[in-house]
Write an enzyme that holds these catalytic residues in place. Structure first.
Site, PDB file in Angstrom:
ATOM      1  N   SER A 170       0.837  -1.206   0.000  1.00 28.91           N
ATOM      2  CA  SER A 170       0.000   0.000   0.000  1.00 28.91           C
ATOM      3  C   SER A 170       0.879   1.266   0.000  1.00 28.91           C
ATOM      4  O   SER A 170       0.542   2.263  -0.642  1.00 28.91           O
ATOM      5  CB  SER A 170      -0.954   0.002   1.205  1.00 28.91           C
ATOM      6  OG  SER A 170      -0.221  -0.078   2.398  1.00 28.91           O
ATOM      7  N   LYS A 221      12.693 -11.719   1.941  1.00 31.93           N
ATOM      8  CA  LYS A 221      13.928 -12.327   2.484  1.00 31.93           C
ATOM      9  C   LYS A 221      13.779 -13.828   2.680  1.00 31.93           C
ATOM     10  O   LYS A 221      14.734 -14.588   2.500  1.00 31.93           O
ATOM     11  CB  LYS A 221      14.318 -11.687   3.809  1.00 31.93           C
ATOM     12  CG  LYS A 221      13.214 -11.737   4.847  1.00 31.93           C
ATOM     13  CD  LYS A 221      13.045 -10.433   5.518  1.00 31.93           C
ATOM     14  CE  LYS A 221      11.633 -10.270   6.006  1.00 31.93           C
ATOM     15  NZ  LYS A 221      11.363  -8.966   6.522  1.00 31.93           N
ATOM     16  N   LYS A 263      18.185 -13.057   6.518  1.00 33.40           N
ATOM     17  CA  LYS A 263      18.911 -11.826   6.173  1.00 33.40           C
ATOM     18  C   LYS A 263      20.425 -12.053   6.241  1.00 33.40           C
ATOM     19  O   LYS A 263      21.171 -11.549   5.395  1.00 33.40           O
ATOM     20  CB  LYS A 263      18.501 -10.698   7.117  1.00 33.40           C
ATOM     21  CG  LYS A 263      17.045 -10.267   6.910  1.00 33.40           C
ATOM     22  CD  LYS A 263      16.586  -9.402   8.062  1.00 33.40           C
ATOM     23  CE  LYS A 263      15.170  -8.895   7.860  1.00 33.40           C
ATOM     24  NZ  LYS A 263      14.611  -8.300   9.078  1.00 33.40           N
TER      25      LYS A 263
HETATM   26  N1  LIG Z   1       6.178  -5.167   6.840  1.00 29.07           N
HETATM   27  C1  LIG Z   1       7.451  -4.807   6.911  1.00 29.07           C
HETATM   28  O1  LIG Z   1       7.836  -3.950   7.708  1.00 29.07           O
HETATM   29  C2  LIG Z   1       8.476  -5.448   5.997  1.00 29.07           C
HETATM   30  C3  LIG Z   1       9.804  -5.036   6.054  1.00 29.07           C
HETATM   31  C4  LIG Z   1      10.746  -5.598   5.188  1.00 29.07           C
HETATM   32  C5  LIG Z   1      10.340  -6.584   4.298  1.00 29.07           C
HETATM   33  N2  LIG Z   1       9.047  -6.982   4.288  1.00 29.07           N
HETATM   34  C6  LIG Z   1       8.665  -8.036   3.346  1.00 29.07           C
HETATM   35  O2  LIG Z   1       7.699  -7.518   2.437  1.00 29.07           O
HETATM   36  C7  LIG Z   1       6.798  -8.537   2.040  1.00 29.07           C
HETATM   37  C8  LIG Z   1       5.358  -8.081   2.320  1.00 29.07           C
HETATM   38  O3  LIG Z   1       5.201  -7.828   3.690  1.00 29.07           O
HETATM   39  P1  LIG Z   1       3.907  -7.076   4.265  1.00 29.07           P
HETATM   40  O4  LIG Z   1       4.202  -6.774   5.679  1.00 29.07           O
HETATM   41  O5  LIG Z   1       3.491  -5.977   3.340  1.00 29.07           O
HETATM   42  O6  LIG Z   1       2.811  -8.267   4.192  1.00 29.07           O
HETATM   43  P2  LIG Z   1       1.231  -8.143   4.371  1.00 29.07           P
HETATM   44  O7  LIG Z   1       0.857  -6.871   5.016  1.00 29.07           O
HETATM   45  O8  LIG Z   1       0.787  -9.423   4.976  1.00 29.07           O
HETATM   46  O9  LIG Z   1       0.699  -8.085   2.853  1.00 29.07           O
HETATM   47  C9  LIG Z   1       0.717  -9.195   2.003  1.00 29.07           C
HETATM   48  C10 LIG Z   1      -0.118  -8.873   0.769  1.00 29.07           C
HETATM   49  O10 LIG Z   1      -0.015  -9.967  -0.136  1.00 29.07           O
HETATM   50  C11 LIG Z   1      -1.327 -10.331  -0.566  1.00 29.07           C
HETATM   51  N3  LIG Z   1      -1.336 -11.763  -0.858  1.00 29.07           N
HETATM   52  C12 LIG Z   1      -1.112 -12.783   0.009  1.00 29.07           C
HETATM   53  N4  LIG Z   1      -1.193 -13.965  -0.646  1.00 29.07           N
HETATM   54  C13 LIG Z   1      -1.467 -13.656  -1.943  1.00 29.07           C
HETATM   55  C14 LIG Z   1      -1.651 -14.434  -3.115  1.00 29.07           C
HETATM   56  N5  LIG Z   1      -1.604 -15.776  -3.087  1.00 29.07           N
HETATM   57  N6  LIG Z   1      -1.914 -13.804  -4.282  1.00 29.07           N
HETATM   58  C15 LIG Z   1      -1.982 -12.441  -4.322  1.00 29.07           C
HETATM   59  N7  LIG Z   1      -1.797 -11.656  -3.249  1.00 29.07           N
HETATM   60  C16 LIG Z   1      -1.548 -12.261  -2.082  1.00 29.07           C
HETATM   61  C17 LIG Z   1      -2.243  -9.971   0.562  1.00 29.07           C
HETATM   62  O11 LIG Z   1      -3.556  -9.789   0.046  1.00 29.07           O
HETATM   63  P3  LIG Z   1      -4.788  -9.312   0.975  1.00 29.07           P
HETATM   64  O12 LIG Z   1      -4.443  -7.892   1.376  1.00 29.07           O
HETATM   65  O13 LIG Z   1      -5.963  -9.390   0.104  1.00 29.07           O
HETATM   66  O14 LIG Z   1      -4.794 -10.241   2.141  1.00 29.07           O
HETATM   67  C18 LIG Z   1      -1.607  -8.664   1.068  1.00 29.07           C
HETATM   68  O15 LIG Z   1      -2.074  -7.576   0.324  1.00 29.07           O
HETATM   69  C19 LIG Z   1       7.235  -9.792   2.807  1.00 29.07           C
HETATM   70  O16 LIG Z   1       8.118 -10.543   2.004  1.00 29.07           O
HETATM   71  C20 LIG Z   1       7.994  -9.227   3.991  1.00 29.07           C
HETATM   72  O17 LIG Z   1       8.955 -10.130   4.503  1.00 29.07           O
HETATM   73  C21 LIG Z   1       8.101  -6.434   5.104  1.00 29.07           C
END
Ligand SMILES: NC(=O)c1ccc[n+]([C@@H]2O[C@H](COP(=O)([O-])OP(=O)(O)OC[C@H]3O[C@@H](n4cnc5c(N)ncnc54)[C@H](OP(=O)(O)O)[C@@H]3O)[C@@H](O)[C@H]2O)c1
Length: 430
Positions: free
Chosen positions: A17, A106, A206
Site C-alpha cells: 500500500s 527475504k 537476512k
Molecule cells: N512489513 C514490513 O515492515 C516489511 C519489512 C521488510 C520486508 N518486508 C517483506 O515484504 C513482504 C510483504 O510484507 P507485508 O508486511 O506488506 O505483508 P502483508 O501486510 O501481509 O501483505 C501481504 C499482501 O499480499 C497479498 N497476498 C497474500 N497472498 C497472496 C496471493 N496468493 N496472491 C496475491 N496476493 C496475495 C495480501 O492480500 P490481501 O491484502 O488481500 O490479504 C496482502 O495484500 C514480505 O516478504 C515481507 O517479509 C516487510
C-alpha cells in the site's frame, strides 16, 4: 520522455500500500528521474473486498496474480506478498519472460535465491531486493556495488527490529521476555505469532543474503547457525548490565582466520555498552561492515514498516526502470569465491558464563583446570555472594565454539558446580 513502463504489484498490504502511495504521490519526480513515467497496470491481492490503507482503482485489482505477471505488456513486477509460494512461482514466471523484478522477500531469497537469480540470468531481466534486508537501510547495493572493489572481512549487525525492541525493553525496564514480547505485540512491533522473529528465522534469512553479498558465495538460510532470544531471562540482562554489557540478537557473517571459509550465525550475544551497536535502541536496525581498505562502516536506520520498506522498493524500482530504458541489466549474483560455510564449532568467539558453585576451598582451581583442559583461557573471574549463593562469573578469551561448548558440558559434570546459571557469547570487544 519514453513511453510508460508498466508495473505489476503483487501484494497490497503493509508494504504494497505504501508502494502505491509513493508511485502516486511522486509520479512526476520518478518519471523525471527515470526518463519515462511509471504506470501501475495491476495489483494482485488475496481478498478483493478488503479495506486498503491506500486508494486503489478497483479495476486494477485482481486475485489472478499468475495472469498479471505473464501479461505481455508488463515490464516490471514488484513482489510484496511474502512467503515461499506462490511468490517463487510468480517471480520466476516473470523473470523467465524477460521482466524485471523487485522484491522484499527475504524468506524466499534466503531459502532459494539461486532459482530466482538463475531465472533473471536466463530471462535477461533484473532481480533487485534491497528491501529484503534491514528495510529502509541501503546495505545490499553498498555491498554489491560501492564495496565491490574492497575485501570485506566481517558483517555484524542487528537486523531484526522486533527482537531488538524486546531486548531493549528488558534492558531499560528490567522486564521479563514474556512481558516485553507482550508490549511489542500491543504496539505492533511483533506479530501475533512471533516465532519467525524471536527464534531468529527472519534474521537468519537476512544473514544468508548479507553473507552471500559480502563474500561472493552462495549461502542459504539453512546453513546459518541460529539461536533465538526466548531463553533470555531478566537475570541474564541484569548481569550483563552490571558488567558493562548489553544483550543483542546479532547476525554475524565473518571470514575464518585463515580466510578459507566463512561463519554465518544468528544468536544473542553480549556486547560492550560502549560498542556503537549497543546504542541501537527500540526497533531500529544497524549493521557494521568491516572491510580491508574502507575500515569500519556503520549503516543505521529503520529496518521495517510500510513507508521505510517502500522507500527501498522504490529505489530498486527506479534502478531497474533505468536499466530497462538503457537496455542493460544490473550486476548478476556474484558467487565466484564459493567459500564454504563452516560449522558453528569452528567459529572463534568468547564466552560469559555464570556458575552456581559450592562455597568451599579449591573450587576456583578445579574450575580453572577444566577450562585449561579444553584450551580455553580465562580473561576475568569474579566471585559474587557467599555460602549457598556463591556464584563465579567468568569471561573467556577467544576460543573455538567447539572448545567453549565442551568446557560448558564439562562444567555441568563437576561436583563443585551446582548449576551453570547462564552462558552467553561475547562479541565486539576483541
Ligand atoms: N512489513 C514490513 O515492515 C516489511 C519489512 C521488510 C520486508 N518486508 C517483506 O515484504 C513482504 C510483504 O510484507 P507485508 O508486511 O506488506 O505483508 P502483508 O501486510 O501481509 O501483505 C501481504 C499482501 O499480499 C497479498 N497476498 C497474500 N497472498 C497472496 C496471493 N496468493 N496472491 C496475491 N496476493 C496475495 C495480501 O492480500 P490481501 O491484502 O488481500 O490479504 C496482502 O495484500 C514480505 O516478504 C515481507 O517479509 C516487510
Amino acid at each position: 520522455m519514453s513511453k510508460p513502463l508498466k508495473v505489476a504489484l503483487l501484494g497490497c498490504g503493509v508494504v504494497g500500500s505504501q508502494v502505491i502511495r509513493l508511485i502516486h504521490e511522486q509520479g512526476a519526480d520518478l518519471a523525471a528521474r527515470i526518463g519515462a513515467p511509471l504506470e501501475l497496470a495491476g495489483v494482485a491481492v488475496r481478498r478483493l473486498g478488503r479495506k486498503r490503507d491506500v486508494e486503489v482503482d478497483p479495476a486494477l485489482l485482481t486475485t489472478d496474480a499468475e495472469s498479471l505477471v505473464t501479461r505481455d505488456d508488463i515490464d516490471i513486477v514488484i513482489e510484496v506478498i511474502g512467503g515461499i509460494e506462490p511468490a517463487r512461482t510468480l517471480i520466476t514466471a516473470a523473470l523467465s519472460r524477460g521482466k524485471s523484478v523487485v522484491t522484499a522477500n527475504k524468506a524466499l531469497l534466503g531459502e532459494d535465491g539461486a532459482t530466482l537469480h538463475e531465472a533473471a540470468r536466463t530471462g535477461h531481466g533484473d532481480l533487485y531486493f534491497e528491501a529484503s534486508v534491514a528495510g529502509a537501510i541501503p546495505l545490499l547495493r553498498p555491498l554489491r556495488e560501492s564495496l565491490v572493489g574492497d575485501h570485506v572481512n566481517r558483517v555484524l549487525g542487528i537486523v531484526n527490529g522486533t527482537t531488538n525492541y524486546i531486548l531493549d525493553k528488558m534492558d531499560s525496564t528490567g522486564a521479563s521476555f514474556t512481558d516485553a514480547l507482550e508490549e511489542a505485540q500491543t504496539l505492533g512491533y511483533a506479530e501475533a505469532d512471533p516465532t519467525a522473529d524471536v527464534e531468529g528465522f527472519d534474521a537468519a534469512a537476512k544473514a544468508a543474503i548479507l553473507a552471500g553479498h559480502a563474500f561472493h558465495s552462495r549461502v542459504t538460510a539453512e546453513q546459518v547457525h541460529r539461536e533465538g532470544i526466548t531463553e533470555i531471562t531478566a537475570t541474564d540482562v541484569a548481569s550483563a548490565k552490571e558488567m558493562g554489557y548489553v544483550i543483542k540478537l546479532l547476525a554475524i557473517c565473518a571470514r575464518s582466520d585463515d580466510g578459507r571459509s566463512i561463519g554465518v550465525r544468528v544468536h544473542p550475544a553480549m556486547i560492550p555498552r560502549t560498542h556503537p551497536l549497543a546504542g541501537v535502541r527500540e526497533a531500529y536496525n544497524a549493521v557494521f561492515v568491516e572491510a580491508e581498505s574502507a575500515g569500519e562502516l556503520m549503516f543505521y536506520g529503520k529496518g521495517a514498516g510500510g513507508a521505510p520498506t517502500a522507500s527501498a522498493v522504490l529505489g530498486d524500482l527506479v534502478a531497474v526502470a533505468r536499466n530497462r530504458l538503457a537496455g542493460t541489466r544490473g550486476p548478476d549474483e556474484s558467487t565466484y569465491a564459493s567459500l564454504k560455510v563452516h560449522p558453528i564449532g569452528e567459529t572463534v568467539t568468547r564466552c560469559h558464563v555464570a556458575l552456581d558453585v559450592a562455597d568451599k576451598p579449591g573450587v576456583l582451581a578445579t574450575v580453572a583446570e577444566l577450562f585449561a583442559k579444553h584450551d580455553v583461557s580465562i580473561q576475568t573471574v569474579r566471585q559474587e555472594g557467599h555460602g549457598d549463593d556463591a556464584q563465579l562469573v567468568i569471561v573467556t578469551h577467544r576460543a573455538t565454539d567447539a572448545d567453549l561448548t565442551a568446557t560448558m558440558e564439562g562444567l555441568r559434570e563437576l561436583d563443585v558446580v551446582r548449576a551453570v546459571a547462564s552462558v552467553m557469547r561475547v562479541e565486539g570487544d576483541e
